[in-house]
Design an enzyme around this catalytic site. Structure first.
Site, PDB file in Angstrom:
ATOM      1  N   VAL A  33       0.853  -1.187   0.000  1.00  0.00           N
ATOM      2  CA  VAL A  33       0.000   0.000   0.000  1.00  0.00           C
ATOM      3  C   VAL A  33       0.889   1.237   0.000  1.00  0.00           C
ATOM      4  CG1 VAL A  33      -1.853   1.257   1.164  1.00  0.00           C
ATOM      5  CG2 VAL A  33      -1.810  -1.246   1.240  1.00  0.00           C
ATOM      6  N   ASP A 143     -12.457 -11.297   8.587  1.00  0.00           N
ATOM      7  CA  ASP A 143     -11.067 -11.002   8.946  1.00  0.00           C
ATOM      8  C   ASP A 143     -10.985  -9.717   9.773  1.00  0.00           C
ATOM      9  OD1 ASP A 143      -8.333 -11.497   9.063  1.00  0.00           O
ATOM     10  OD2 ASP A 143      -7.911 -10.495   7.160  1.00  0.00           O
TER      11      ASP A 143
END
Length: 169
Positions: A33, A143
């Protein structure tokens, strides 16, 4: 230059040359990212999740599912994608930049002994609002963890990373 319209705001270009990467801000199992700016949009700050399609252990269908989920969901506590496109053998997901980062990094850097009860209450409320919305749309996140809860500089909390979510309800 191609541009994909974002239903919740300005149009974001599909040309990687329109984005200037400023810094790497995170690494996951399947992606990196970056903090970047979108030059044509008055240098708007964005995050770009770059997934290596050749090295990714996730199948293409899972990646397609995550991008679809991020573009279709619209809730103030859910991280959405502005646009996505391929750059060579990488998929770029252009998303809002959350300046404070993940709750995990906030806690490890600034609160090594844990968050106070009032902070926990705010994060939990916003995360549960996101989950209620996702469940109402017929999805399960699967998650939930501090690394997938993002915080902006104004304290906004957003649930992210739909890579293992499923349509289940």
């Amino acid at each position: 230059m191609q541009i994909r319209t974002c239903p919740r705001g300005p149009a974001f270009p599909l040309d990687p040359g329109s984005y200037k990467i400023l810094a790497e801000i995170g690494i996951g199992i399947n992606a990196v990212v970056y903090k970047a700016i979108c030059v044509p949009l008055a240098s708007a700050t964005v995050a770009i999740k770059s997934i290596d399609l050749d090295r990714s252990h996730v199948d293409l269908e899972s990646i397609r599912h995550e991008t679809k989920m991020m573009s279709l969901l619209s809730h103030h506590n859910v991280l959405n994608a502005y646009t996505s496109f391929t750059v060579d053998k990488r998929l770029w997901l252009v998303m809002p930049f959350m300046a404070a980062g993940s709750l995990r990094s906030v806690m490890s850097c600034s609160f090594p002994n844990g968050l106070g009860e009032s902070c926990i209450a705010i994060v939990l409320k916003d995360t549960l609002n996101a989950l209620a919305y996702i469940h109402a749309q017929g999805h399960v996140h699967r998650d939930i963890k501090a690394g997938n809860i993002l915080v902006d500089s104004d304290g906004t909390v957003k649930l992210a990373d739909f890579g293992v979510s499923c349509f289940d309800l």
